[in-house]
Design a protein around this motif. Structure first.
Motif: not given
Length: 114
Positions: A20-24, A30-33, A35-41
């Protein structure tokens, strides 16, 4: 037998937890995640910057109003207004001015001097 069952269950639980930890973590990378994290920051940084700019603008306005009040006091603009008009001054400009020259004898034609 109980010992083997205990360790088997503990191993299964550790495996599920690790999977579970590795999958999270893989989903976060992933590129989408990313990009979303960078946009939120970036949005958070923009919000903080805007809040600081608004606070700075309020400070400037407050200090400007305070300085204007100080200048008004120094210049006497806040002093009570005297509603009476000063006494009128009566002077004859021609008679009282010793440097007055009667210009009726002079010509105003520019071409006469040349």
């Amino acid at each position: 037998m109980f010992r083997r069952t205990f360790w088997f269950g503990t191993g299964m639980a550790a495996g599920v937890w690790a999977t579970t930890k590795v999958n999270r973590k893989l989903k976060q990378l992933t590129p989408d995640s990313l990009a979303a994290a960078a946009a939120n920051k970036a949005l958070d940084a923009g919000t903080r910057l805007r809040d600081r700019a608004v606070g700075f603008a309020h400070d400037v306005r407050d200090n400007m109003a305070q300085r204007e009040a100080e200048l008004d006091d120094a210049l006497g603009l806040n002093a009570p207004v005297d509603r009476e008009l000063p006494a009128p001054r009566r002077h004859n400009a021609i008679e009282s001015n010793p440097t007055y020259v009667d210009r009726t004898t002079y010509s105003y034609n520019r071409n006469e001097d040349h």
